[in-house]
Design a protein around this motif. Sequence first.
Motif, PDB file in Angstrom:
ATOM      1  N   SER A 414      29.174 122.236  80.409  1.00 57.88           N
ATOM      2  CA  SER A 414      27.755 122.359  80.776  1.00 57.88           C
ATOM      3  C   SER A 414      27.525 122.689  82.235  1.00 57.88           C
ATOM      4  CB  SER A 414      27.052 121.042  80.476  1.00 57.88           C
ATOM      5  OG  SER A 414      27.266 120.680  79.146  1.00 57.88           O
ATOM      6  N   GLN A 450      25.925 119.158  75.034  1.00 57.23           N
ATOM      7  CA  GLN A 450      26.202 119.078  76.478  1.00 57.23           C
ATOM      8  C   GLN A 450      27.530 118.363  76.643  1.00 57.23           C
ATOM      9  OE1 GLN A 450      24.188 116.410  79.839  1.00 57.23           O
ATOM     10  NE2 GLN A 450      22.906 118.148  79.373  1.00 57.23           N
ATOM     11  N   ALA A 464      23.691 120.057  84.594  1.00 58.72           N
ATOM     12  CA  ALA A 464      23.949 120.789  83.346  1.00 58.72           C
ATOM     13  C   ALA A 464      22.734 121.644  82.986  1.00 58.72           C
ATOM     14  CB  ALA A 464      24.270 119.807  82.220  1.00 58.72           C
ATOM     15  N   GLU A 468      22.953 125.729  82.764  1.00 51.79           N
ATOM     16  CA  GLU A 468      22.726 126.398  81.481  1.00 51.79           C
ATOM     17  C   GLU A 468      21.497 127.312  81.509  1.00 51.79           C
ATOM     18  OE1 GLU A 468      24.594 122.612  78.972  1.00 51.79           O
ATOM     19  OE2 GLU A 468      22.433 122.875  79.095  1.00 51.79           O
TER      20      GLU A 468
END
Length: 552
Positions: A414, A450, A464, A468
Amino acid sequence: MTDGTTRREFLGSIAAFSLFPLEQEKPDLILHNGHMVTMNAADPVAEAVAISRGRFFAVGKNADVMNLAAPGVRKMDLGGKTVLPGFIDAHSHPAMAGVMHLRMVDCDLRSISAIQAALRERATKTPAGEWVLGFKYDDTKTEDARPLSIADLDAAVPDHPVHIEHRGGHTVYANSLAFRKAGIDEKTADPPGGKIDHDPATGKLSGRVAESAQAFFEKVLPHDFTRDDHREGVKLISKMLAKTGITSATEAQGSPTDLRAYQDARDSGDLLYRANCFINYRFIDALIEAGVRTGLGDDWVRVGAMKLVCDGSISERTARLSAPYEGRPNDYGILVMTEEELYTYGRKAHLAGWQIGTHANGDVGIDTTLRVYERLQRESPRRDPRFRLEHCTLVNDALVARIKALGAIPTPFSTYVYYHGEKMRYYGAERLNNMFALRSFLDAGIRATQASDYPPGEFIPMMALQSEVTRTDTKGNVWGPKQKITVEEAIRVGTINGAYASYEENLKGSIETGKLADLVVLGRDPLRENPSTLVTIPVERTLAGGRWTFEA
Ligand SMILES: [Zn+2]
């Protein structure tokens, strides 16, 4: 007394008995005046929750939930703050990392000389001849633009054997004394699936060994962590995770020792996240024999999947790829176990009712692992095996279609794009459009999770989300923009999808009546934040099972 009366009285007493616990149930904590993003599709936003005995007792509007307040109920006004379900880290190594933080030198430093100084300092406190151990070393994060050498380590610590694990966990660096103790010299042959590096000019040992060659050291390293050390390690890492909003984590390379450490920490009140403890394939026979399988445990400590390893690592460039690494024309990475070995262990676990999680990073590794899973389902179909592809980094359309067909679960890194940006050039800009491929997974209806893989990756959930959503590293380089997802999707990946990956979607992953009371209170709303500053959103509080595990 007629039969009818008796029957009526009988039914009446049954009803009163079965209602008794419900009548007694009153919330012990009410959180109100919040902006709660529930991840429950039927009821996506709420203002308040009532919590009873560690679970959500009511979720809804302020007025409705406040109506449930009885005398003595604790109430907290959240002042309009954003609340999300607690984050679920679907692949990391927290118990292992905890014990490392307790006993080893943290080599996450920015120069070789700083690492040498830290090792030297530890050596002065270590009796002569005993090991000096290090972890979280990362050759791409030091300013020296070259890896640690055996000479660096000999110069820093001549009188103690030194063993340093790379942050990725697939290579180690050692000094001359450590090599001698491990029985490795310049002529030692590479073991299958492993590599002992030599200086290309002189043929002498470089100080680095990779993958299965680490086993030489395993045999001579001290294994003197006590049962208390392991519990203390879980306690230490618990606090680190709770601070970032994590309420559940999978121990992705777990052992019976980790399983015991988790139970010890739970019993002593030190476990602050729910642990889904994978079991490495090496320990599987004894557990199958004992009748243990995936799912055994309680809300805090649970037996997870059996872990297999197919190929190498992304951060250390040993993942098995179909095309070579950029600038290294003959380097395709490493396969760690053969397809037949994966099948043999996989079959044993599959037939015994275990979920299987196989480390597979490169497209060749993923193809191999999928072939094994497909064969297991063909030969011995199970209704809901939820095969896991740990990392599942580099994919293509055909692999994504097979993952979907199988109902398999990828757990892509992640935080890598953001945190490990400097390593992305080894893969090249085009290949990055098919790596950590959340857009492709979600579009195909695949429930990806995740996953930090800490220590190799950072575990901060807000990092994360930023990684992303922006696919941008700390220097502003964009890697694989085709795989960007939205903030809302990233939250879903980090909560409800993580629960599904461990068969716990009915228990957690959303703020929903009856589910475990796990949530995080944030300083700002990620859905209204500039995506490039998501990582700076402060975590104010974390709640797990109705208990505050972190308060800023
Ligand atoms: Zn891992």
